[in-house]
Design a protein around this motif. Structure first.
Motif: not given
Length: 210
Positions: A78-84, A158-159, A132-142
């Motif tokens: 969740l901190d990396g590039q995979m879910l961009q 979504v989560r 995981g929830r916090t990082n997931g929200v950031r990914k979804i916003d992106s």
């Protein structure tokens, strides 16, 4: 379909510490928390019991670090590039299936701690899941900002949908395999990750019906 094994970045580690974590994982998955002793874990790891105090403080500290260590490859993604991009969810699901299939009792242990409050670590696991929830929200916003996900999506929904797609096959793995009459081997998990990844990616683009 041929797909390379998905893996997290390798990091340098202390061999004694790694053996203790492996022995703790095997022990806690095969028996109840109160029945597992630090002496037993040290013997399995071929290490001095004092090394548990040195690395982890006590039995509970070792238990929590065992959980964190097992979940780290998934949380670090969740901190990396995979879910961009939305295509990365297939790879993440495959990583989850691969990680959990190595220790199929681990998802059940997490469920016991959270739902049944068996053993320590409930607050600790909740903290990991909140990360995981916090990082997931950031990914979804992106993904929303880049136009890859619908702007009206509720990140908590979504989560929850993603956790369901990830966890249920592993939680019910024994039952599914018995019903199907075959094992959920590497090829099966690749196909499952591909299918669920496509379902999830399509769902991200859906517009809510009025």
């Amino acid at each position: 379909m041929e797909k390379a094994m998905v893996s997290a970045p390798e990091v340098a580690s202390d061999p004694v510490r790694e053996r203790l974590l492996k022995a703790a994982l095997d022990s806690f998955l095969s028996d109840e928390y109160h029945k597992v002793t630090t002496r037993l874990i040290a013997e399995k790891a071929e290490a001095n019991i004092s090394m548990i105090r040195y690395y982890f403080g006590n039995k509970e500290g070792l238990y929590e670090e065992m959980i964190r260590h097992t979940m780290a490859p998934l949380l670090d993604v969740l901190d990396g590039q995979m879910l961009q991009s939305v295509n990365g969810f297939e790879d993440f699901l495959l990583l989850y299936y691969q990680t959990m299939s190595k220790q199929p009792e681990f998802p059940k242990l997490i469920l016991k701690v959270l739902a049944l409050n068996q053993g320590p670590g409930r607050r600790f696991i909740q903290q990991l899941l909140e990360r995981g929830r916090t990082n997931g929200v950031r990914k979804i916003d992106s993904l929303k900002s880049s136009g890859q996900a619908n702007a009206s999506l509720d990140p908590d929904i979504v989560r929850m949908a993603f956790v369901s797609l990830a966890m249920m096959p592993m939680l019910l793995k024994d039952i599914f395999e018995e019903q199907m009459g075959r094992t959920m081997d590497a090829e099966f998990l690749e196909q499952l990750a591909e299918f669920n990844g496509r379902i999830f990616s399509a769902g991200l683009a859906l517009t809510r019906a009025e």
